[in-house]
Design a protein around this motif. Sequence first.
Motif, mmCIF file in Angstrom:
data_model
loop_
_atom_site.group_PDB
_atom_site.id
_atom_site.type_symbol
_atom_site.label_atom_id
_atom_site.label_comp_id
_atom_site.label_asym_id
_atom_site.label_seq_id
_atom_site.Cartn_x
_atom_site.Cartn_y
_atom_site.Cartn_z
ATOM 1 N N GLU A 94 0.933 -1.384 0.061
ATOM 2 C CA GLU A 94 -0.071 -0.186 -0.130
ATOM 3 C C GLU A 94 0.930 1.358 -0.211
ATOM 4 O O GLU A 94 0.459 2.174 -0.802
ATOM 5 C CB GLU A 94 -0.923 0.129 1.003
ATOM 6 N N ARG A 97 2.006 1.686 -3.401
ATOM 7 C CA ARG A 97 1.075 2.123 -4.334
ATOM 8 C C ARG A 97 0.682 3.676 -4.046
ATOM 9 O O ARG A 97 0.772 4.540 -5.173
ATOM 10 C CB ARG A 97 -0.240 1.632 -4.103
ATOM 11 N N SER A 98 0.594 4.098 -2.786
ATOM 12 C CA SER A 98 0.635 5.758 -2.331
ATOM 13 C C SER A 98 1.916 6.483 -3.106
ATOM 14 O O SER A 98 1.590 7.609 -3.333
ATOM 15 C CB SER A 98 0.667 5.685 -1.029
ATOM 16 N N THR A 100 3.575 5.732 -5.576
ATOM 17 C CA THR A 100 3.995 5.674 -7.134
ATOM 18 C C THR A 100 2.392 5.983 -7.870
ATOM 19 O O THR A 100 2.039 5.128 -8.724
ATOM 20 C CB THR A 100 4.324 4.425 -7.594
ATOM 21 N N GLU A 101 1.832 6.719 -7.315
ATOM 22 C CA GLU A 101 0.397 7.032 -7.843
ATOM 23 C C GLU A 101 0.668 7.308 -9.297
ATOM 24 O O GLU A 101 1.367 8.332 -9.669
ATOM 25 C CB GLU A 101 -0.205 8.242 -7.035
ATOM 26 N N GLY A 102 -0.296 6.778 -10.113
ATOM 27 C CA GLY A 102 -0.519 7.213 -11.433
ATOM 28 C C GLY A 102 0.355 6.247 -12.361
ATOM 29 O O GLY A 102 0.224 6.298 -13.640
ATOM 30 N N ARG A 104 2.166 1.931 -12.806
ATOM 31 C CA ARG A 104 2.068 0.602 -12.353
ATOM 32 C C ARG A 104 3.383 -0.079 -12.463
ATOM 33 O O ARG A 104 4.143 -0.484 -13.157
ATOM 34 C CB ARG A 104 1.493 -0.085 -13.552
ATOM 35 N N HIS A 144 -2.611 -2.174 -9.883
ATOM 36 C CA HIS A 144 -1.755 -1.320 -9.328
ATOM 37 C C HIS A 144 -0.352 -1.575 -9.503
ATOM 38 O O HIS A 144 0.320 -0.709 -9.614
ATOM 39 C CB HIS A 144 -2.307 -1.047 -7.916
#
Length: 752
Positions: A94, A97-98, A100-102, A104, A144
Amino acid sequence: MDSVPHSASSAARQTVIEASRFRRWLCLLCVLVGFALIPAACVRPLKAQTAAEVTDADAFSDSSTTEDLPVGYVVDIPLPIVGDRDAIVAGQLEAIRSGTEGTRPTVILNFGAETGDGTGSSGRGSQFERCLALARDLIDWVPHARLVAFVPKNVEGHAVLPILACEELIIASDATLGAAAIDEPADDWIMTSYQNVSAKRGLLPTAIVRTMLDPEAVAIRVQIQDSATPETVGKEKATQLRSTGAIESEDSLWDGGGLASYTGEQLSRYQWALGNASSLLDAAKVAKINTSLRSVSQLPRDWKPVQVTLAGELSNVRVNQIIRGLTEQVEDGCNLILIRLRGAKADMIQATRLAEFLESEITKDVYRLVSIEAATQGPVGVVLAAADEVVMVGNATIGPDVEAVGNGSPESIHRTINELATGGVRPVPLLAAICSPEILVKEFVHQDTGERAIFTDWQIEQQAGADRWLEKRTVAGGKDIDLDLAVRYRLIDSVDGTRQSAFGRLGLEQEPPELKLSWIDAGVQLLASQTWLPRLLMMIGFFALMAELSAPGIGVGGFLSAFCFVGFFWLEGLNGNVEALEVVLFIFGLVALGLELFVIPGFGIFGIGGLLMLLVSIVLASQTFVLPTNSAQLSQVAVNLFWVACLALGGMVGLLLMHRRLENSPLLRWVTLEPPTPEMLEDRDGIEATRRLENLLGQNGITTTRLNPSGKAQFGNSVVSVVGTGNLIGEGIPVTVVEVRGPLILVEEVEA
């Protein structure tokens, strides 16, 4: 005793008196001055550490040699999967993911991450509920991130389940994956859960997964007519295809009779694995991402960094300064510490102190990056145990110092590193091999499980079931650590062309500032780096002490000698050479000499013992060991004794050439009594006093103080100052006046 005529014996007696007095002082001066200069041979210089003194061949610049490949992340999954390990992994994902927003990003899940001792569990004993929860989380991550499972060694038990939930698989060619039901028989719920995960991800064929759970299941690879690719089917499906004549060819992959495990070579051959790799570095290459993988803590954030350059000798005072400086920085909000290793040297004690600080409560929330930028040898390498990330820059190397001595036994080294590496990922065997060239690291294979691990000889003796581990080969010891081996077992995390690559992964745009010393620390370090200063202080201290002994009371000489002695031990203490033993020996040595000079006449046990204690104290204060334990230390002792002899001889020659000037110098004139000048004798009062004293010639009396060589004696009702002409004379000893030279009365002990 008959009186000695003044006119016939004055010159001869004066010569005898001066020679006797000079011999006593010369003997003591030469011995003590020689002792004072002993540290010249063994005190190690402390080089001041400043940014200007470190050659920065790979200075931070805008030019970059980093591969133009996507950035990848790594998440370690220690096995077995029990407790809250699934929640920890989910939390790390998580965070990625936070951050590297935008995008994959590619995330490599390192199943079976090392625990620090070069070993890792195969996953046996993993809890099914925890593994299923982690597998479901991984499946939900499809939009994601690209999840790649990395299996560097054998994995069995329910730890297989979250691997099946990954998008791709990279596995070591000699590692195995399977035997999922080894801990418990697979009931319908377990079997259904595995089939659902496998069907959603499609990493492995369902028939292959079933052979890992059901000992009676088989797996057959068949080529069906009019099909471009072969299929892997179970027994029932194969029978059905055979009955219709649809099979062109078939190959049995597993015939049943037990839980199946498949090698990395097999999985790669049938294209169920993306490729084979034995280290994270190779795994990144197979995944076609940047080989410098980021961890969760490396996600770009608002960094407040500081860097510390370690070069030259890391003494006790230098380590103290680093600890004080970093403590202040962390208290001011520093959250990134960069340790640059540029050929630094340290003994085991100082290196351990620094490593313990770096992983202490003070720095628990600080990211610690170690950059190896030059040949690094010896115990200073233990700081890697406290690092969150270790980067090898350029052509740097790391290994043992083959010339180092006195770093401790293999047992003590292992125990120290085990304490440092608790909960870390750095391999204890390789850290131990860096600390001592005598420690060898060997690769072993377990006879029952086929697991490969590295151990030192001392470690393998401590292993339960040590007889089940078979030695294969020696992989490290006595030389620089092989780069591939270091990366494979995570002694280092990545290899970069410049430090900019490591900084770039952290999101730093410029080089962190160097840790600066306070003006007090800088001044102390400057004093400690002057190797000649302790020797000079000791020499001045003994001269001042002898001058004080020649005059009653405590004066300038006593204060100066005390100041010099304290300064000597303080400077040597800054270099880590002084403990309580040295100070106690020195004080008792002075006390013994005082007893010999003032209480017990002659030159006996107290005088010899005092000199020996002073010698031992000064020698111990100028070296890091107490007793020599090897040939190198014995050689150092021999060299020290040689310098003692040379310096004592030099002091004796200098004193012989300069003693007349020293006696007449303003500084030392008060050390000895001198005869009156002609001007003084012309004084009327002086002449009358001299005539009265001449009446004492030939008289007998009793000493009222110790003659050392001057003192007091009583003749009749008069107590006068006298000087002995021979050996030291104790208190209460009968003496006779043999010569009166102006105000100077010379006496000899009355023979019994």
